[in-house]
Design a protein around this motif. Structure first.
Motif, mmCIF file in Angstrom:
data_model
loop_
_atom_site.group_PDB
_atom_site.id
_atom_site.type_symbol
_atom_site.label_atom_id
_atom_site.label_comp_id
_atom_site.label_asym_id
_atom_site.label_seq_id
_atom_site.Cartn_x
_atom_site.Cartn_y
_atom_site.Cartn_z
ATOM 1 N N ARG A 224 -12.304 -5.311 0.475
ATOM 2 C CA ARG A 224 -11.913 -4.507 1.632
ATOM 3 C C ARG A 224 -10.396 -4.355 1.682
ATOM 4 O O ARG A 224 -9.872 -3.267 1.959
ATOM 5 C CB ARG A 224 -12.428 -5.143 2.914
ATOM 6 N N LEU A 225 -9.688 -5.457 1.428
ATOM 7 C CA LEU A 225 -8.234 -5.416 1.466
ATOM 8 C C LEU A 225 -7.695 -4.456 0.413
ATOM 9 O O LEU A 225 -6.776 -3.665 0.683
ATOM 10 C CB LEU A 225 -7.674 -6.822 1.246
ATOM 11 N N LYS A 226 -8.235 -4.519 -0.792
ATOM 12 C CA LYS A 226 -7.755 -3.640 -1.852
ATOM 13 C C LYS A 226 -7.963 -2.173 -1.483
ATOM 14 O O LYS A 226 -7.118 -1.323 -1.773
ATOM 15 C CB LYS A 226 -8.467 -3.960 -3.168
ATOM 16 N N ARG A 227 -9.071 -1.887 -0.830
ATOM 17 C CA ARG A 227 -9.302 -0.511 -0.392
ATOM 18 C C ARG A 227 -8.298 -0.108 0.682
ATOM 19 O O ARG A 227 -7.834 1.035 0.714
ATOM 20 C CB ARG A 227 -10.726 -0.362 0.147
ATOM 21 N N GLU A 228 -7.986 -1.038 1.551
ATOM 22 C CA GLU A 228 -7.059 -0.749 2.647
ATOM 23 C C GLU A 228 -5.651 -0.467 2.130
ATOM 24 O O GLU A 228 -4.986 0.460 2.600
ATOM 25 C CB GLU A 228 -7.018 -1.923 3.635
#
Length: 485
Positions: A224-228
């Protein structure tokens, strides 16, 4: 022949042969490139001098690249005397990072640099301009061998340490606070500071401005963080199975109720039977023959808040698998089928904390009165044993099935990427991680730690389930969150 069956001397011989071949090819290439200004002998002497400077290096993978960079610097320096190109002192030092960054575009397809970051959670990824910054391959996290990516080079003596800050799951703050860990980072030029937050908070709401890396406690949170933030690189330096911290009287009660099994060095909790107790609303004082914990409250494992904490998300993953007839939840129909039970598992607990450090600390200090069963990372229990904080009546209980929580470093700057590579590859950091209870690629070191401190753990976990897909897990967490409102 499998890689792990090749004799070590054969592997070493192959590496030496490849390195010597690369150096020979380098000599021919540079002799041609500098033929107008330098003789073949000058080029040869410069290469031999640079190569000999790495005679004591144990990490050889990038030696030819480093040699080329050093020789090019040497040969492009104006000649002051006849001996200028032959003196070792003319060979300027170079870092692994400079060598990698120096390669022409397309020569290292395995390296995928983080994309640009935009908006308040998508900051620009600073260009690696200073010497010693390493661009480590994005695929390094995915392989199990701890030497799969280069260990960053040590800085020149006297160079000031680079101060960087990361945000980490609370269960890793003791590791980063270990002076020995700080010394390893300092040896590579870094003063690493960390701030603690719930792993899901890290990927959803924590302000990452000015941070070099984020280190949540699971792949879904990292995804999720990488997508953000718009990056693709990650490292997984260690992992931990999820477990339950409890007490001998509780295990005995659950054993009498047919919920616990003793199939190995540590007991296991039949999670299906446990879910059945929860769905029927069975209380502790309703268990037959209960004189050790006659408390009128529901049998429940205490967790953290699923809205902010990764450990609670891992609990949700196991529970959803069991409720879904022992199958990973996929699709809206399955989500709606499992949500009522998941909501009950969390809402019946009342107040829950945002990260795993608080509940485990209460377990260590308050005894079984407030929380007879606490959902934790195995690493927390092992670390407490190393610190001699466990009492004789404390027991580690493994849910069956369980999940593995893989702690993932998401670099947000080049410096954060170098720290991620160190965590993944440096043997001393890997050993220290084992002392803090984490399992790493060095299984033997973890076995030494638990044996030395007489920790009853399950060394070979078999009943491990997959975590639902990122989108599914988010839907389930949102469904639980909606029930709180």
């Amino acid at each position: 022949m499998a890689l792990d069956t090749v004799p070590k001397h054969r592997v070493l011989e192959d590496k030496v042969a490849r390195e010597q071949k690369a150096i020979r090819e380098l000599a021919g290439r540079l002799a041609a490139a500098y033929s107008e200004n330098r003789s073949a002998d000058e080029v040869d002497v410069a290469i031999r001098s640079a190569h000999e400077s790495f005679a004591g290096s144990t990490v050889r993978d990038f030696v030819p690249i480093l040699v080329e960079r050093m020789v090019r610097r040497d040969l492009e320096t104006p000649v002051a005397t006849e001996s200028a190109t032959t003196a070792p002192s003319t060979v300027a030092p170079v870092s692994v990072g400079e060598a990698i960054d120096a390669r022409p575009h397309g020569e290292h397809p395995e390296t995928e640099r983080p994309r640009g970051l935009t908006t308040d959670r998508r900051r620009l990824f600073a260009l690696a301009g200073a010497a010693g910054v390493v661009a480590v391959g994005a695929t390094a996290w995915a392989v199990s061998r701890p030497d799969s990516a280069p260990v960053p080079a040590a800085p020149v003596a006297g160079t000031p340490l680079k101060k960087i800050t990361g945000v980490v799951g609370s269960e890793k703050t003791a590791f980063f606070g270990d002076p020995r860990v700080a010394d390893v980072f300092a040896a590579h030029g870094y003063d690493v500071r960390v701030e603690a937050a719930g792993s899901r908070e890290i990927s959803t709401s924590v302000d990452l401005a000015g941070r070099a890396f984020a280190f949540p406690s699971s792949l879904p949170a990292a995804e999720r963080l990488k997508r953000e933030v718009g990056v693709s690189t990650q490292f997984v330096p260690f992992y931990s199975p999820m477990a339950i911290a409890t007490f001998t009287p509780i295990v005995q009660l659950l054993d009498a109720a047919g919920v616990v099994k003793f199939d190995g060095p540590a007991p296991t909790l039949d999670f299906s039977a446990y879910i059945d107790l929860v769905q029927r609303g069975v209380q502790w004082d309703e268990l037959a023959g209960n004189t050790s914990y006659p408390v009128g409250k529901n049998i429940l494992v205490s967790t953290t808040d699923a809205r902010t904490s990764n450990s609670a998300a891992m609990y949700l993953a196991v529970a959803s698998y069991v409720v879904n007839d022992h199958a990973v939840v996929r699709g809206a129909t399955a989500e709606q089928h499992v949500l009522p039970t998941l909501q009950r598992l969390f809402l019946a607990q009342g107040y829950t904390e945002g990260s795993s450090a608080g509940p485990f600390e209460e377990y260590l200090t308050a005894g079984m009165g407030p929380t007879p069963m606490t959902w934790i990372y195995e690493a927390q229990y092992v670390a407490a044993a190393v610190e001699k904080r466990l009492r004789p009546d404390m027991v580690l209980l493994y849910p069956s099935p369980t999940v593995l929580s893989r702690h993932a470093v998401v670099p947000l700057t080049p410096e954060g990427e170098e720290v991620g590579a160190l965590l993944h590859n440096d043997t001393e950091l890997q050993s220290l991680a084992a002392e803090h209870g984490f399992r790493t690629g060095d299984a033997a070191r973890f076995d030494e730690v638990v044996s030395e401190h007489d920790v009853a753990i399950s060394p070979d976990l078999v009943d491990i389930v997959d975590i639902p897909a990122y989108e599914t897990l988010e839907h389930l967490i949102d469904g639980v969150a909606a029930a709180y409102r």
